[in-house]
Structures are given as C-alpha cells and as structure tokens.
Design a protein around this motif. Structure first.
Motif, PDB file in Angstrom:
ATOM      1  N   GLY A   1       0.815  -1.212   0.000  1.00 35.60           N
ATOM      2  CA  GLY A   1       0.000   0.000   0.000  1.00 35.60           C
ATOM      3  C   GLY A   1       0.845   1.256   0.000  1.00 35.60           C
ATOM      4  N   VAL A   2       1.885   1.265   0.810  1.00 37.70           N
ATOM      5  CA  VAL A   2       2.778   2.419   0.853  1.00 37.70           C
ATOM      6  C   VAL A   2       3.529   2.560  -0.464  1.00 37.70           C
ATOM      7  CG1 VAL A   2       4.863   3.330   1.948  1.00 37.70           C
ATOM      8  CG2 VAL A   2       3.001   2.471   3.359  1.00 37.70           C
ATOM      9  N   ARG A   3       3.917   1.438  -1.055  1.00 35.63           N
ATOM     10  CA  ARG A   3       4.571   1.501  -2.372  1.00 35.63           C
ATOM     11  C   ARG A   3       3.641   2.160  -3.401  1.00 35.63           C
ATOM     12  NH1 ARG A   3       8.925  -1.884  -3.716  1.00 35.63           N
ATOM     13  NH2 ARG A   3      10.161  -2.325  -1.845  1.00 35.63           N
ATOM     14  N   LEU A   4       2.359   1.839  -3.324  1.00 39.62           N
ATOM     15  CA  LEU A   4       1.398   2.473  -4.228  1.00 39.62           C
ATOM     16  C   LEU A   4       1.360   3.981  -3.992  1.00 39.62           C
ATOM     17  CD1 LEU A   4      -0.869   2.416  -6.336  1.00 39.62           C
ATOM     18  CD2 LEU A   4      -2.465   1.841  -4.480  1.00 39.62           C
TER      19      LEU A   4
ATOM     20  N   GLU B   1      -6.390   2.508   8.738  1.00 40.74           N
ATOM     21  CA  GLU B   1      -7.245   1.575   9.478  1.00 40.74           C
ATOM     22  C   GLU B   1      -6.578   0.213   9.663  1.00 40.74           C
ATOM     23  OE1 GLU B   1     -11.016   1.278   7.560  1.00 40.74           O
ATOM     24  OE2 GLU B   1     -11.415   3.429   7.693  1.00 40.74           O
ATOM     25  N   ARG B   2      -5.788  -0.205   8.693  1.00 42.46           N
ATOM     26  CA  ARG B   2      -5.125  -1.505   8.774  1.00 42.46           C
ATOM     27  C   ARG B   2      -3.771  -1.420   9.488  1.00 42.46           C
ATOM     28  NH1 ARG B   2      -9.228  -3.110   8.361  1.00 42.46           N
ATOM     29  NH2 ARG B   2     -10.266  -4.349   6.744  1.00 42.46           N
TER      30      ARG B   2
ATOM     31  N   SER C   1       4.679  -1.251   7.479  1.00 45.27           N
ATOM     32  CA  SER C   1       5.081  -2.417   8.268  1.00 45.27           C
ATOM     33  C   SER C   1       3.887  -2.904   9.074  1.00 45.27           C
ATOM     34  CB  SER C   1       6.232  -2.061   9.212  1.00 45.27           C
ATOM     35  OG  SER C   1       5.852  -1.016  10.085  1.00 45.27           O
ATOM     36  N   GLY C   2       3.896  -4.196   9.400  1.00 45.25           N
ATOM     37  CA  GLY C   2       2.780  -4.810  10.113  1.00 45.25           C
ATOM     38  C   GLY C   2       2.935  -4.706  11.617  1.00 45.25           C
ATOM     39  N   PRO C   3       2.159  -5.449  12.361  1.00 44.18           N
ATOM     40  CA  PRO C   3       1.179  -6.400  11.829  1.00 44.18           C
ATOM     41  C   PRO C   3      -0.083  -5.707  11.335  1.00 44.18           C
ATOM     42  CG  PRO C   3       1.070  -6.381  14.222  1.00 44.18           C
ATOM     43  CD  PRO C   3       2.204  -5.469  13.842  1.00 44.18           C
ATOM     44  N   VAL C   4      -0.743  -6.330  10.368  1.00 36.79           N
ATOM     45  CA  VAL C   4      -1.986  -5.779   9.844  1.00 36.79           C
ATOM     46  C   VAL C   4      -3.078  -5.907  10.902  1.00 36.79           C
ATOM     47  CG1 VAL C   4      -2.595  -7.995   8.782  1.00 36.79           C
ATOM     48  CG2 VAL C   4      -3.638  -5.886   7.936  1.00 36.79           C
ATOM     49  N   VAL C   5      -3.908  -4.881  10.997  1.00 35.96           N
ATOM     50  CA  VAL C   5      -4.984  -4.834  11.995  1.00 35.96           C
ATOM     51  C   VAL C   5      -6.318  -5.065  11.296  1.00 35.96           C
ATOM     52  CG1 VAL C   5      -6.148  -3.430  13.725  1.00 35.96           C
ATOM     53  CG2 VAL C   5      -3.672  -3.192  13.389  1.00 35.96           C
TER      54      VAL C   5
END
Length: 358
Positions: free
Chosen positions: A198-201, A239-240, A246-250
């Motif tokens: 997402g950040v790369r996008l 939100e994620r 970097s994670g973890p994804v929420v």
C-alpha cells in the motif's frame, strides 16, 4: 537492485488463477450481481464447497475481465513498446468487445472502446470522462506487472498502466486502479512483503501525476479529480495499521462474510464494493493480507462477497498465483478454464520478454 528471475510456472499460475478468480466470482452472472456475501457462501456450500467446483464451460465462463486482461497480455506479448504498444492495446480492446456475449462488460468500457480509433495518430486517446471511475481498467492490468516486474522498470509500468487505463477509463480513479493492479503484480513477482504494498502504491502516485502532467494537453480535470484515489488508500492503510509500510496488519475482531460486506461497502464510491478503480485493488489487497497461503481463504474474501466479486477476484487471483503458484489449489478450479491455452501462452511470452536474458 533488480529482482531474481521467477520461474515461468509462477507466471502461468498468475494468469490461470486470475481467470479462475474471475470465473468463480462471476458464476455466470449469478454472483457478480449478488449483494450478499453470506448468501454466496451458503450457495457455495450447497455446491459442495470450493474443492468440488470444476471451473469450465458452460456454467463457469470467464467474464469481460479475463477477455480484456488477455487483450492486454497479448498486446504486451508482441514485444512492441511506446506508441506502437498503445495502438496494439487499442486494437485488441476494440476486438475484445466482439467476445462479450454473456460476459457483462461495463458501460464505461463499452463507451471507451467505441471512441478508440486504432492505428490512427492519437487514436488510442479518448476524452476525459468525469464518470469513468469504475474498475474496468484495474481488472485488465495485472499482466503489465508481469511484463515490467523490476524496480528499474517502474517508470515503464507507470506509463503503460496509465495509458492502457485511460483508453476506456480516462479519470484518475479509473486509471490509477490500473496502476495499482500492475504494481501489485510486479511486487508479487519481486516478493516484496505484502505489508509494504500500500505504501509503495502511495509512493508511486507522484510518478503517475508527473506522467499525466507531461502527456495531457488539458491536465486540469485530472488534477481536480486526483485526490480521491490517494485519500481513499491513505484511510484504508491507516485503518489496517499499514501507513508506515510495516505490520502487523490490523483486522476487525469480527470479520466474517457479513462483516466484510459492510467493510467493503464502506470503502466503495457508490455502495457497490469493488466496482471502482480504487476499491477493486483495495479489496483484492485486503484479501491477500488475510488469506496468507490459503487459496480457499483468498476466494472467501476476494471472490465470494457482495459486490463486483469477479473484478476483485481477477486481481487477487493473479497476485496470489504469482506468489504461491498452484500449490493447494483444487485442480478443478483451473484445469478446464475457458481460454486456458491462451492464458498459458501469454504467461510464457511475458516471462520470456521480462526474463529471457536472465
């Protein structure tokens, strides 16, 4: 630093599972137009579950998504570049519209292809369209990332994905969806951790803006409509918990089929999840984050939800296949796919063009 060459088998898997994701999410029009994920999951169980589904004609055709994805791939497979490639894309998009019986192409794709004049100077360009926010560009662009998979080819990926997207969806929300799908597939090939995508996008959007500024005679309408795509993705990544890459994804604590329908609907532009250029790749990405190495879980999240489930499935399936191959995928889900031979031929050609010297 450029990526290590992946196997050709992964390219084949990416193309096959993109079409499988399309056909499964479409279910011959029945599931693409169903608004209820829980209903789809119930019908799936009545069919015996995913391992029992043989994706083949007549019950499981591919939709317009795969027909147009093949048009993109077969254009790229010619090896043409720059304006020659754009004319090739325009010609094949127009030709693809003769193969739409029962496939439900979107109105913007129909309008856009009707405005193309292949092989005429600038005949691959159409006017800005303030309504062209749909996912029709996003769902046919994944293979651009297979053709231009290296970090050093990012500017090429940007230009080709934006130009191909504008041929029908000449609006930032539409053609930036094309960029997202192409970029995510390239990141799959590169083995970049999902949490960074997402950040790369977001980091790539300024390159796309520079490209549009340098190629559009009237850039004003593009600038006015530009921010919606970026702001939508910034909200989602926040939100994620992924805005820092970097994670973890929420994920929400409850995130079953019903909860996903609500969540996906909240991201949508018009209440139809996955229909737009920003949220089709977003739902696909969310599914990839949650599915890990499970094809079945990927299908649950990206193909069996209320909304435009074939368009989210075609994107997610391509990326998942580029990462995981066919491991753990029921053979019936892909072995008798409509257009399987063409899909495999495109995959092999793109692999040769991208990696033949490596």
């Amino acid at each position: 630093m450029d990526s290590k060459a992946p196997s050709c088998d992964l390219y084949v898997s990416a193309m096959l599972l993109s079409a499988a994701g399309d056909a499964l999410g479409y279910r011959n029009q029945l599931w693409e137009y169903c608004k209820s994920g829980p209903q789809i999951h119930g019908e799936l169980e009545e069919l015996g579950g995913l391992p029992k589904i043989g994706v083949s004609l007549p019950d499981w055709p591919v939709s317009d998504d795969t027909v147009l994805h093949l048009a993109t791939g077969e254009s790229l497979a010619t090896g043409k570049m720059n304006v020659d490639l754009y004319h090739q894309l325009a010609s094949r998009y127009v030709a693809a519209m003769t193969d739409m019986e029962g496939r439900k192409p979107g109105p913007t794709s129909i309008l856009g292809t009707s405005q193309l004049i292949p092989l005429h100077p600038d005949g691959y360009k159409i006017p800005f369209n303030p309504s062209a926010t749909g996912c029709g560009a996003a769902m046919r662009a994944m293979c651009i990332g297979l053709r231009f998979p290296r970090p050093s080819e990012l500017s090429l990926l940007v230009s080709v994905s934006v130009e191909s997207g504008k041929m029908t969806h000449n609006h930032p929300t539409g053609y930036l969806g094309s960029l997202a799908s192409a970029l995510f597939t390239s990141l799959s090939v590169q083995r970049v951790p999902l949490e960074q995508w997402g950040v790369r996008l977001l980091e790539t959007l300024p390159l796309a803006l520079d490209y549009v500024r340098s190629t559009e005679a009237d850039v004003g309408p593009h600038l006015e409509a530009w921010d919606y795509f970026r702001e939508s993705w910034e909200r989602y990544l926040t939100e994620r918990g992924l805005l820092q890459g970097s994670g973890p994804v929420v994920f929400p604590s409850l995130y079953g089929a019903a909860e996903r329908d609500l969540e996906y609907g909240r991201w949508s532009l018009d209440g139809w999840p996955g229909r737009s250029g920003h949220d089709a790749p977003m739902i696909a990405y969310d599914a990839l984050l949650g599915a890990g190495s499970s094809w079945e879980e990927l299908c649950r999240r990206s193909m069996f939800h209320g909304g435009d489930s074939d368009s989210t499935g075609v994107i997610a399936g391509c990326c998942w296949g580029a990462i995981h191959g066919l491991s753990g995928v029921p053979k019936g889900n892909y072995s008798a796919l409509e257009y399987r031979e063409r899909l495999e031929a495109v995959a092999r050609s793109l692999h040769e063009l991208a990696w033949g010297g490596h």
